[in-house]
Design an enzyme around this catalytic site. Structure first.
Site, PDB file in Angstrom:
ATOM      1  N   GLU A  73       0.793  -1.238   0.000  1.00  0.00           N
ATOM      2  CA  GLU A  73       0.000   0.000   0.000  1.00  0.00           C
ATOM      3  C   GLU A  73       0.825   1.288   0.000  1.00  0.00           C
ATOM      4  OE1 GLU A  73      -2.797  -0.525   3.243  1.00  0.00           O
ATOM      5  OE2 GLU A  73      -3.725  -2.244   2.278  1.00  0.00           O
ATOM      6  N   ASN A 132       2.093  -5.046  -3.167  1.00  0.00           N
ATOM      7  CA  ASN A 132       0.705  -5.438  -2.884  1.00  0.00           C
ATOM      8  C   ASN A 132      -0.142  -4.198  -2.578  1.00  0.00           C
ATOM      9  OD1 ASN A 132      -1.139  -7.742  -2.273  1.00  0.00           O
ATOM     10  ND2 ASN A 132      -1.104  -6.960  -0.176  1.00  0.00           N
ATOM     11  N   HIS A 170     -10.362  -6.752  -2.094  1.00  0.00           N
ATOM     12  CA  HIS A 170     -11.389  -6.666  -1.058  1.00  0.00           C
ATOM     13  C   HIS A 170     -12.642  -6.109  -1.729  1.00  0.00           C
ATOM     14  CE1 HIS A 170      -8.866  -7.736   2.308  1.00  0.00           C
ATOM     15  NE2 HIS A 170      -7.953  -6.872   1.921  1.00  0.00           N
ATOM     16  N   GLU A 225      -6.010 -11.003  -1.244  1.00  0.00           N
ATOM     17  CA  GLU A 225      -6.797 -10.810  -0.001  1.00  0.00           C
ATOM     18  C   GLU A 225      -8.295 -10.786  -0.301  1.00  0.00           C
ATOM     19  OE1 GLU A 225      -5.386  -7.480   2.355  1.00  0.00           O
ATOM     20  OE2 GLU A 225      -3.301  -7.845   1.801  1.00  0.00           O
ATOM     21  N   ASP A 240     -12.186 -10.972  -0.530  1.00  0.00           N
ATOM     22  CA  ASP A 240     -13.430 -11.230   0.194  1.00  0.00           C
ATOM     23  C   ASP A 240     -14.537 -10.453  -0.503  1.00  0.00           C
ATOM     24  OD1 ASP A 240     -12.359  -8.831   1.213  1.00  0.00           O
ATOM     25  OD2 ASP A 240     -12.183  -9.594   3.266  1.00  0.00           O
TER      26      ASP A 240
HETATM   27  C1  XIL Z   1      -6.200  -6.422   8.281  1.00  0.00           C
HETATM   28  C2  XIL Z   1      -6.488  -7.602   9.192  1.00  0.00           C
HETATM   29  O1  XIL Z   1      -7.341  -8.483   8.528  1.00  0.00           O
HETATM   30  C3  XIL Z   1      -7.109  -7.121  10.484  1.00  0.00           C
HETATM   31  O2  XIL Z   1      -7.227  -8.207  11.405  1.00  0.00           O
HETATM   32  C4  XIL Z   1      -6.280  -6.009  11.109  1.00  0.00           C
HETATM   33  O3  XIL Z   1      -6.936  -5.490  12.224  1.00  0.00           O
HETATM   34  C5  XIL Z   1      -6.020  -4.902  10.103  1.00  0.00           C
HETATM   35  O4  XIL Z   1      -5.427  -5.450   8.939  1.00  0.00           O
HETATM   36  N1  XIL Z   1      -4.984  -4.721   3.631  1.00  0.00           N
HETATM   37  C6  XIL Z   1      -3.956  -5.520   4.079  1.00  0.00           C
HETATM   38  C7  XIL Z   1      -4.152  -6.393   5.253  1.00  0.00           C
HETATM   39  O5  XIL Z   1      -2.891  -5.575   3.439  1.00  0.00           O
HETATM   40  O6  XIL Z   1      -2.983  -6.538   6.009  1.00  0.00           O
HETATM   41  C8  XIL Z   1      -5.272  -5.900   6.136  1.00  0.00           C
HETATM   42  O7  XIL Z   1      -5.491  -6.875   7.156  1.00  0.00           O
HETATM   43  C9  XIL Z   1      -6.511  -5.637   5.318  1.00  0.00           C
HETATM   44  C10 XIL Z   1      -6.264  -4.602   4.274  1.00  0.00           C
END
Ligand code: XIL
Length: 324
Positions: free
Chosen positions: A133, A174, A210, A239, A241
């Protein structure tokens, strides 16, 4: 007994990495959790345990207990292991404040961190999210502690340091919100092009995906993946969802969710992206129910397994996509 293969068998047979982000406490305390993980997935990443804050309780100590638990579980079960993440602006240690360091000291601090963590797991972690990020939503470089001290070169250095101690690992950039072609993914494309021109050892791009409020158009995701591949980079979905806006839920959310998972796995298979990681094992462990104001904004059942590990329509959709 049905003859249908498990999700993991379908992924294995396709040579596809289907993963889940893992919580070490659930892994230790809930047998259904690790049984589901082991029978349904062939890839893992620690959800939080490899971040700087969780790893470093005090300035001169590391606690690898949780990270080891997840990584060793993956290695012991023949899984593809992603490491997340070496350099990020969030989840830094509570004791870590930039004003305690000069810019040169921050450079040394980051080098030590990367050498220690990536070096420890050199034989176990297949792929690292080296930098997470680094680009803001408007496409400018995000002003983080690392950027403020070192400028854009912090990425060059991070990838270089990781490659020194983990020469066999694939090294990824990422990010979120850059899954389809848009202003942010344009900026990331330009950033990666600059890194490659400077000879930085970056191997791939992780698209977090996400899909909580909106669901990026699979055709645009495909075109985005292909343009990164044309730069010579690998692409993984890191990641995933899938939720809905809390005030705009379709009549059949489980079916719409399943269709979206299916279309993304099909897209990956078409364009040759070989990894999809879901951000959790089952809905009861999803971050969406606990993070900031997310539970008010989004539905909180974004994964392939329900709260009691029941296989959701999305599970069957992903398996079908892998089988066909
Ligand atoms: C999130 C986790 O899922 C949570 O448990 C934590 O509180 C915050 O981070 N982008 C990312 C991940 O790269 O590391 C993040 O994970 C979600 C967004």
């Amino acid at each position: 007994m049905s003859d249908e293969p498990t999700l993991r068998t379908a992924a294995d047979e396709r040579g596809f990495n289907l993963g889940a982000a893992v919580d070490p406490n659930a892994l230790r305390n809930d047998p259904s959790y690790w049984k589901t993980l082991r029978s349904s997935f062939n890839a893992v990443t620690p959800e939080n345990a490899l971040k700087m804050g969780p790893l470093r309780p005090s300035p001169n100590t590391y606690d690898f207990t949780d990270a080891d638990a997840v990584v060793n579980f993956g290695v012991a079960n023949d899984m593809y292991v992603r490491g997340h993440t070496l350099v990020w602006h969030n989840q830094t240690p509570h004791w870590f404040q930039a004003w305690d360091y000069t810019d040169d000291q921050l450079r040394e601090f980051l080098r030590d961190h990367i050498h220690t963590v990536a070096g420890r797991y050199r034989a176990k972690i297949d792929t690292w999210d080296v930098v997470n990020e680094a680009v803001a939503d408007d496409g400018t470089m995000r002003e983080t502690v690392w950027y403020d001290a070192l400028g854009e070169e912090y990425l060059d250095l991070a990838f270089q340091w990781a490659s020194e101690v983990a020469p066999d690992a694939d090294l990824y950039y990422n990010d979120y919100g850059a899954d389809a072609i848009n202003e942010k993914s344009d900026a990331i494309y330009d950033l990666l092009e600059r890194l490659l021109e400077r000879g930085v050892p970056v191997d791939g791009v992780g698209l977090q995906l996400h899909a909580l409020g909106d669901h990026p158009d699979p055709e645009s995701v495909a075109a985005n993946i292909e343009r990164f591949q044309a730069l010579g980079l690998e692409v993984e979905i890191t990641e995933m969802d899938v939720s809905f806006p809390a005030d705009d839920v379709p009549d059949d959310p489980l079916e719409v969710q399943a269709d979206y998972y299916r279309s993304i796995v099909e897209t990956c298979l078409e364009v040759g992206c070989e990894t999809v990681v879901t951000w959790g094992v089952n809905d009861a462990n999803s971050w969406v129910a606990n993070f900031k104001d997310f539970p008010e904004r989004f539905t909180t059942e974004p994964l392939l397994f329900g709260g009691r590990y029941e296989e959701k329509p999305a599970y069957h959709a992903v398996r079908d996509a892998l089988e066909n």
